[in-house]
Design a protein around this motif. Structure first.
Motif, mmCIF file in Angstrom:
data_model
loop_
_atom_site.group_PDB
_atom_site.id
_atom_site.type_symbol
_atom_site.label_atom_id
_atom_site.label_comp_id
_atom_site.label_asym_id
_atom_site.label_seq_id
_atom_site.Cartn_x
_atom_site.Cartn_y
_atom_site.Cartn_z
ATOM 1 N N ALA A 6 0.454 -36.409 123.335
ATOM 2 C CA ALA A 6 1.282 -35.566 124.196
ATOM 3 C C ALA A 6 2.700 -35.437 123.656
ATOM 4 O O ALA A 6 3.408 -34.469 123.973
ATOM 5 N N LEU A 7 3.110 -36.395 122.833
ATOM 6 C CA LEU A 7 4.446 -36.324 122.239
ATOM 7 C C LEU A 7 4.616 -35.080 121.387
ATOM 8 O O LEU A 7 5.698 -34.480 121.339
ATOM 9 N N PHE A 8 3.556 -34.677 120.705
ATOM 10 C CA PHE A 8 3.652 -33.580 119.749
ATOM 11 C C PHE A 8 3.589 -32.208 120.412
ATOM 12 O O PHE A 8 3.628 -31.183 119.736
ATOM 13 N N ASP A 14 13.124 -35.101 126.719
ATOM 14 C CA ASP A 14 13.017 -35.203 128.178
ATOM 15 C C ASP A 14 11.930 -36.175 128.600
ATOM 16 O O ASP A 14 11.463 -36.139 129.750
ATOM 17 N N PHE A 15 11.504 -37.047 127.667
ATOM 18 C CA PHE A 15 10.447 -37.997 127.991
ATOM 19 C C PHE A 15 10.981 -39.073 128.943
ATOM 20 O O PHE A 15 12.180 -39.357 128.996
ATOM 21 N N ALA A 24 7.106 -44.710 123.741
ATOM 22 C CA ALA A 24 6.236 -44.339 122.627
ATOM 23 C C ALA A 24 6.958 -43.445 121.633
ATOM 24 O O ALA A 24 6.728 -43.543 120.418
ATOM 25 N N SER A 25 7.839 -42.576 122.112
ATOM 26 C CA SER A 25 8.543 -41.666 121.206
ATOM 27 C C SER A 25 9.407 -42.428 120.215
ATOM 28 O O SER A 25 9.464 -42.089 119.031
ATOM 29 N N GLN A 26 10.051 -43.505 120.663
ATOM 30 C CA GLN A 26 10.893 -44.288 119.771
ATOM 31 C C GLN A 26 10.054 -45.060 118.750
ATOM 32 O O GLN A 26 10.420 -45.182 117.584
#
Length: 262
Positions: free
Chosen positions: A21-23, A145-146, A153-155
């Motif tokens: 979902a990050l992508f 905006d996560f 998870a993004s980091q």
């Protein structure tokens, strides 16, 4: 194949290692691309230049490590500055500035004389400053905006992409360096054979000369370059075996008449 299988599994498990979902966020995708690209071009200098300093310019490993410190120093200085600029002009402008600095560093390096260290140091400082400016804002940009688990998870994923950039830099540029060195050795060997063949010297001297050249290519000695940089330190080169034998024979020949009884 392995990547496709990994993505397939990640899209079906309940707790994926890398949430896909990050992508879906374009801002995160841009941050990932910048992270990989910046890592490739910065780490390339930190990997290639020490090899150049030691193998080509004849510096020791310690000297080579000290010669690339301008990049690390600028990285240390500019990372806090990027945090200040982040609140003033925004992450995108800061990242663009860092990319331009890295590009300027490569342009400076391509135009500089590698034998003049201060020119190389300017390229290193520009590249180090650019990477230092980038790494902070790119982390903020990746967060986007996560929230909750996606923010964490993004980091983590951005850290993975940073390692990917480092690995790609080593794989690409070290392979290119090794290929260029091998090609240069073959070219030098062919030129040496042609030059020695044209000399009017005994066959044994030709063989000894080619043997010395091949030995220098095998051990990657850089005595000729070092001599051009510091002639005084190499004013007394070590004689080869053939030269030593010739001098000894000449000495015995000259002393022989004087040893006869009168």
């Amino acid at each position: 194949m392995a990547l496709a299988l990994f993505l397939l599994i990640e899209s079906h498990v309940a707790q994926p290692m890398m949430p896909l979902a990050l992508f879906k966020d374009q801002q995160f995708n841009g941050a990932a691309i910048v992270t990989v690209a910046a890592g490739i071009f910065f780490v390339a200098l930190m990997v290639i230049l020490p090899s150049f300093f030691t193998k080509i310019q004849g510096a020791t490993e310690l000297q080579a490590a000290l010669m690339i410190t301008p990049a690390s120093l600028m990285l240390f200085i500019c990372s806090p500055i990027s945090g200040f600029l982040l609140s003033k002009i925004g992450p995108r402008a800061v990242i663009a500035t860092g990319c331009l600095a890295i590009l300027s560093g490569y342009i400076t390096l391509s135009l500089s004389n590698p034998a003049v260290y201060w020119q190389v140091s300017i390229a290193l400082m520009l590249s180090g400053a650019g990477y230092g400016v980038i790494i902070g804002p790119v982390t903020v940009l990746a967060a986007g905006d996560f929230s909750g688990k996606l923010l964490t998870a993004s980091q983590s994923v951005i850290g993975v992409f940073r390692q990917i950039g480092t690995s790609l830099a080593v794989a690409i540029f070290v392979s290119a360096l090794s290929a260029n060195i091998s090609t240069a050795k073959i070219t030098v060997s062919h030129h040496a054979e042609q030059a020695v063949a044209a000399l009017t010297i005994p066959a044994k001297a030709k063989r000894d000369t080619l043997k010395a050249v091949n030995h220098q290519l095998t051990t990657e000695r850089v005595s000729a370059y070092q001599h051009s940089r510091n002639p005084a330190a190499h004013s007394r080169p070590l004689p080869s075996r053939s030269t030593t034998g010739t001098r000894a024979a000449s000495t015995r020949t000259n002393q022989a008449p004087n040893s006869r009884p009168s």
